[in-house]
Design a protein around this motif. Structure first.
Motif, PDB file in Angstrom:
ATOM      1  N   GLN A  92       0.831  -1.193   0.000  1.00 17.63           N
ATOM      2  CA  GLN A  92       0.000   0.000   0.000  1.00 17.63           C
ATOM      3  C   GLN A  92       0.870   1.249   0.000  1.00 17.63           C
ATOM      4  N   SER A  93       0.693   2.110  -0.989  1.00 14.83           N
ATOM      5  CA  SER A  93       1.540   3.293  -1.129  1.00 14.83           C
ATOM      6  C   SER A  93       1.420   4.249   0.050  1.00 14.83           C
ATOM      7  N   SER A  94       0.289   4.217   0.763  1.00 14.36           N
ATOM      8  CA  SER A  94       0.123   5.092   1.921  1.00 14.36           C
ATOM      9  C   SER A  94       0.726   4.501   3.190  1.00 14.36           C
ATOM     10  N   CYS A  95       1.158   3.265   3.114  1.00 13.80           N
ATOM     11  CA  CYS A  95       1.762   2.590   4.270  1.00 13.80           C
ATOM     12  C   CYS A  95       2.845   1.635   3.780  1.00 13.80           C
ATOM     13  N   PRO A  96       3.895   2.165   3.153  1.00 15.88           N
ATOM     14  CA  PRO A  96       4.909   1.305   2.526  1.00 15.88           C
ATOM     15  C   PRO A  96       5.962   0.812   3.512  1.00 15.88           C
ATOM     16  N   TYR A  97       6.002  -0.488   3.736  1.00 16.60           N
ATOM     17  CA  TYR A  97       7.032  -1.025   4.607  1.00 16.60           C
ATOM     18  C   TYR A  97       7.424  -2.430   4.171  1.00 16.60           C
ATOM     19  N   ALA A  98       8.648  -2.797   4.488  1.00 18.13           N
ATOM     20  CA  ALA A  98       9.147  -4.144   4.269  1.00 18.13           C
ATOM     21  C   ALA A  98      10.216  -4.408   5.321  1.00 18.13           C
ATOM     22  N   ALA A  99      10.114  -5.527   5.995  1.00 16.83           N
ATOM     23  CA  ALA A  99      11.074  -5.849   7.050  1.00 16.83           C
ATOM     24  C   ALA A  99      11.395  -7.335   7.021  1.00 16.83           C
ATOM     25  N   VAL A 102      10.526  -9.915 -16.526  1.00 21.29           N
ATOM     26  CA  VAL A 102       9.507  -9.026 -15.957  1.00 21.29           C
ATOM     27  C   VAL A 102       9.887  -8.661 -14.522  1.00 21.29           C
ATOM     28  N   PHE A 103       9.389  -7.518 -14.073  1.00 21.91           N
ATOM     29  CA  PHE A 103       9.597  -7.129 -12.680  1.00 21.91           C
ATOM     30  C   PHE A 103       8.366  -6.419 -12.164  1.00 21.91           C
ATOM     31  N   ARG A 104       8.183  -6.521 -10.870  1.00 26.87           N
ATOM     32  CA  ARG A 104       7.112  -5.781 -10.212  1.00 26.87           C
ATOM     33  C   ARG A 104       7.755  -4.772  -9.267  1.00 26.87           C
ATOM     34  N   PRO A 105       7.556  -3.479  -9.512  1.00 27.76           N
ATOM     35  CA  PRO A 105       8.129  -2.474  -8.612  1.00 27.76           C
ATOM     36  C   PRO A 105       7.435  -2.522  -7.255  1.00 27.76           C
ATOM     37  N   PRO A 106       8.194  -2.555  -6.145  1.00 30.16           N
ATOM     38  CA  PRO A 106       7.563  -2.548  -4.822  1.00 30.16           C
ATOM     39  C   PRO A 106       6.577  -1.389  -4.683  1.00 30.16           C
ATOM     40  N   TYR A 107       5.441  -1.676  -4.088  1.00 27.39           N
ATOM     41  CA  TYR A 107       4.355  -0.709  -3.872  1.00 27.39           C
ATOM     42  C   TYR A 107       3.734  -0.244  -5.184  1.00 27.39           C
ATOM     43  N   GLY A 108       4.108  -0.875  -6.293  1.00 28.68           N
ATOM     44  CA  GLY A 108       3.606  -0.443  -7.599  1.00 28.68           C
ATOM     45  C   GLY A 108       4.145   0.912  -8.007  1.00 28.68           C
ATOM     46  N   ALA A 109       5.224   1.350  -7.335  1.00 26.13           N
ATOM     47  CA  ALA A 109       5.781   2.683  -7.579  1.00 26.13           C
ATOM     48  C   ALA A 109       6.731   2.648  -8.778  1.00 26.13           C
ATOM     49  N   SER A 120      10.404  -5.712 -18.110  1.00 25.18           N
ATOM     50  CA  SER A 120       9.059  -5.183 -18.365  1.00 25.18           C
ATOM     51  C   SER A 120       8.283  -5.098 -17.049  1.00 25.18           C
ATOM     52  N   PRO A 121       7.727  -3.941 -16.722  1.00 21.61           N
ATOM     53  CA  PRO A 121       7.007  -3.798 -15.448  1.00 21.61           C
ATOM     54  C   PRO A 121       5.647  -4.483 -15.475  1.00 21.61           C
ATOM     55  N   VAL A 122       5.262  -5.022 -14.328  1.00 18.20           N
ATOM     56  CA  VAL A 122       3.967  -5.678 -14.184  1.00 18.20           C
ATOM     57  C   VAL A 122       3.291  -5.155 -12.927  1.00 18.20           C
ATOM     58  N   LEU A 123       2.116  -4.581 -13.063  1.00 22.63           N
ATOM     59  CA  LEU A 123       1.334  -4.155 -11.897  1.00 22.63           C
ATOM     60  C   LEU A 123       0.216  -5.178 -11.677  1.00 22.63           C
ATOM     61  N   TRP A 124      -0.980  -4.764 -11.316  1.00 25.20           N
ATOM     62  CA  TRP A 124      -2.040  -5.716 -11.033  1.00 25.20           C
ATOM     63  C   TRP A 124      -3.401  -5.075 -11.228  1.00 25.20           C
ATOM     64  N   ASP A 125      -4.404  -5.933 -11.370  1.00 27.63           N
ATOM     65  CA  ASP A 125      -5.797  -5.490 -11.493  1.00 27.63           C
ATOM     66  C   ASP A 125      -6.561  -5.691 -10.196  1.00 27.63           C
ATOM     67  N   VAL A 126      -6.245  -6.780  -9.497  1.00 30.94           N
ATOM     68  CA  VAL A 126      -6.939  -7.111  -8.251  1.00 30.94           C
ATOM     69  C   VAL A 126      -5.921  -7.198  -7.113  1.00 30.94           C
ATOM     70  N   ASP A 127      -6.104  -6.353  -6.104  1.00 27.78           N
ATOM     71  CA  ASP A 127      -5.247  -6.372  -4.914  1.00 27.78           C
ATOM     72  C   ASP A 127      -6.019  -7.051  -3.789  1.00 27.78           C
ATOM     73  N   THR A 128      -5.545  -8.204  -3.362  1.00 30.54           N
ATOM     74  CA  THR A 128      -6.246  -8.934  -2.305  1.00 30.54           C
ATOM     75  C   THR A 128      -6.038  -8.307  -0.931  1.00 30.54           C
TER      76      THR A 128
END
Length: 479
Positions: free
Chosen positions: A66-73, A390-397, A409-417
Motif C-alpha cells: 500500500q503506497s500510503s503505508c509502505p514497509y518491508a522488514a 519481468v519485474f514488479r516495482p515494490p508498492y507499484g511505484a 518489463s514492469p507488471v502491476l495488477w488489477d486485483v489487490d487482495t
C-alpha cells in the motif's frame, strides 16, 4: 529453510585513521541524506556468507504493497540462536509498530517521505559464531533515516552478545580511548560530548552497537548519523587494525575474528533439531498452449518470496490443478532459498524480479535502481539458469526514471487482495473469487501462510467457472 511473517502489530584504522561516511556507502565520501540501505550495494570488506548453506534458516518477513503505508522488514532466524532471534524480533517489531502507528494509522509526516525498510546481512556464520547486521531505513524520521545495528551469537556459551561483547570488559576503557582519539578533530564531531557519551555504560552500549571484522581481522566500528557528531556530517567509520584490536578482544571476539578471517565452512550452534527444507519436484509437462483469446484466463502473481515451507505448499496446490503462476521474488530471499526458485521454474511457473530488499525504486538513483534489479536478476539466473524478463516495482511505484534504468518489463495488477493486511484465508479467497474478471492480474503474497491456504478454494471455484491460470507473460503474449 522456512520463511515466516511478522505479526501485523508489529533495523581505518588500517592506518589508524577515521573517515566520515554515510552508512550506505563505503568509499569514504559523504552521501546525500537520501541514501538507502541496500539501495546501491558496494564491495564490502567483510567476507560474504552464502545464506543457502545455513541449515534450517528461516527468514522472518513482512511487507505492505500500500503506497500510503509502505514497509518491508526481514530478519533471519537460525536454529540454535533463539536468544539472538528474540532480540532482533523485539527490535524489529517495535520499530515497525511505531511506523505503522505514526504513519499508517496516524497519518503523520510527508506522504512522499513515508517508507520503512529493514534488510539483513550475514557477517559471520561459521564454527560456533553468528553475526548479523540489520539496516533500517525510516524515511519518516529525521535526516537520512538510516541506522544499522549488529547482532552476535556465541554458540559455545549459548548466549546472545551485543556488539560491545566483542571487546573484553577489562579492555573497554582502552578501546574507547582509542576511538575517541580518532574521532576528536573530525569535522562535525562534538569532542566535549564524547566524554559523556562513552562514560555512561548505557549510552556506550547504545552507540557502540555496530561492530564487525574485515576479511583481514580489522575491527570496524560504525556510528550512525547523529551518534557522535552533527547529523549533517553523516555517519562515521573507525577501523582498528588487527594488531591494535586483537589484544583488547574478548574470548568470543577472538573467535569471531578468527572465523571471519578463516571461516570453517560449517555452522554449529548446538541446535537440538535442524529442519530439512521441503522442495517440491513437480515438473511441467511442456509449454503452456492455453489460448487466452479463446478461453478465460487469470494470472495469479505472488510477491516477496520464496518462503519455506509456504512456497513449497503453494507449488503443490498449483500442480494439483495444473495451474501456472508468476512469482515476483525478492533477491535476498532468492539467495536464501535458491532451491525453491528452481522448483518454481521447473514446475512451469514464471519467476520475476521484485528488487533485492523491497525499496521504493522511484526514490533511488538510476544506479541504485540498476543495482537492486541487477542483483536480483543475477540471483534468479544463478538459481534457474534463466534471466527474468519481468519485474514488479515494490508498492507499484514506477516512473520514467525506473523504466529507463532497466530492460525488464514492469507488471502491476488489477486485483489487490490486500492479503498483507487481512491474514484471513477465507477473506482472501472471496476477494479473488468475487473481484477477478477475465484476463486480470491478481496480487497475492506467498510469505503469508493464510494467503497460501486460500489458493485451493480459489483454484477449485474459478476452475469450475471455466477459468485457466497462466503466467503474466503468457497472458500478454496470447491476448
Amino acid at each position: 529453510m522456512r520463511t515466516r511473517t511478522l505479526l501485523p502489530s508489529l533495523l581505518m584504522l588500517g592506518t589508524l585513521a577515521v573517515t566520515a561516511a554515510c552508512s550506505s556507502g563505503s568509499d569514504g565520501s559523504s552521501a546525500s541524506s537520501g541514501a538507502r540501505p541496500g539501495a546501491n550495494p558496494s564491495p564490502s570488506p567483510v567476507r560474504s556468507v552464502d545464506p543457502s548453506k545455513i541449515k534450517g534458516l528461516e527468514i522472518v518477513s513482512d511487507s505492505s504493497e500500500q503506497s500510503s503505508c509502505p514497509y518491508a522488514a526481514s530478519y533471519p532466524d537460525v536454529p540454535g540462536a533463539e536468544a539472538m532471534t528474540a532480540t532482533m524480533k523485539k527490535d524489529v517489531e517495535k520499530r515497525l509498530a511505531d511506523f505503522r502507528s505514526q504513519v499508517c494509522e496516524g497519518g503523520e509526516g510527508d506522504a512522499e517521505a513515508r517508507e520503512f525498510n529493514i534488510s539483513y546481512q550475514f557477517l559471520v556464520a561459521s564454527g560456533d559464531v553468528l553475526g548479523v547486521r540489520l539496516t533500517t531505513q525510516d524515511a519518516s524520521g529525521a535526516g537520512s533515516g538510516v541506522t544499522t545495528r549488529t547482532y552476535w551469537y556465541d554458540g559455545k556459551a549459548g548466549e546472545y552478545r551485543t556488539a560491545l561483547g566483542l571487546v573484553a570488559d577489562g579492555s573497554q576503557d582502552a578501546f574507547v580511548a582509542a576511538l575517541k582519539d580518532r574521532l576528536e578533530g573530525r569535522e562535525g564531531v562534538d569532542a566535549a560530548a564524547l566524554d559523556d557519551l562513552f562514560s555512561d555504560p548505557a549510552s556506550r552500549a547504545s552507540v557502540l552497537d555496530g561492530m564487525d571484522f574485515t576479511a583481514v581481522g580489522s575491527l570496524r566500528v560504525t556510528f550512525d548519523r547523529g551518534d557522535v557528531g552533527a547529523p549533517a556530517a553523516g555517519s562515521y567509520l573507525v577501523t582498528l587494525p588487527k594488531k591494535t584490536i586483537t589484544p583488547w578482544l574478548s574470548a568470543f571476539g577472538k573467535r569471531v575474528q578468527r572465523q571471519t578471517v578463516k571461516p570453517s565452512g560449517s555452522l554449529d550452534l548446538g541446535a537440538a533439531h535442524v529442519p530439512e527444507p521441503a522442495v517440491p519436484t513437480h515438473t511441467a509437462s511442456g509449454d503452456d498452449d492455453t489460448d487466452c483469446k479463446k478461453v478465460k484466463c487469470i494470472a495469479l502473481t505472488f510477491d516477496d518470496g520464496p518462503a519455506a515451507p509456504d512456497t513449497a505448499t503453494l507449488l503443490t496446490y498449483l500442480a494439483q490443478y495444473k495451474a501456472r503462476a508468476t512469482f515476483f521474488t525478492v533477491g535476498q530471499n532468492v539467495a536464501a532459498h535458491p532451491g525453491l526458485v528452481r522448483a518454481e521454474a521447473r514446475a512451469g511457473h514464471e519467476v520475476g524480479n521484485h528488487s533485492w530488499n523491497h525499496p521504493d525504486l522511484t526514490k533511488l538513483t538510476p544506479e541504485q535502481i540498476a543495482s537492486q534489479l541487477g542483483r536480483t536478476s543475477a540471483a534468479i539466473k544463478a538459481a534457474t539458469g534463466k534471466t527474468p524478463t519481468v519485474f514488479r516495482p515494490p508498492y507499484g511505484a514506477i516512473d520514467d526514471k525506473v523504466r529507463a534504468a532497466t530492460r525488464l518489463s514492469p507488471v502491476l495488477w488489477d486485483v489487490d487482495t490486500e492479503d498483507w493486511k487481512y491474514r484471513d484465508a477465507a477473506k482472501v479467497a472471496q476477494t479473488v473469487i468475487g473481484k477477478t474478471q477475465r484476463n486480470n492480474v491478481v496480487l497475492m503474497h506467498d510469505i503469508h501462510p493464510t494467503s497460501v491456504a486460500a489458493v485451493p478454494q480459489i483454484l477449485r471455484t474459478l476452475t469450475a467457472q471455466g477459468y485457466h491460470f497462466v503466467t503474466v507473460s503468457h497472458l500478454r503474449a496470447t491476448l
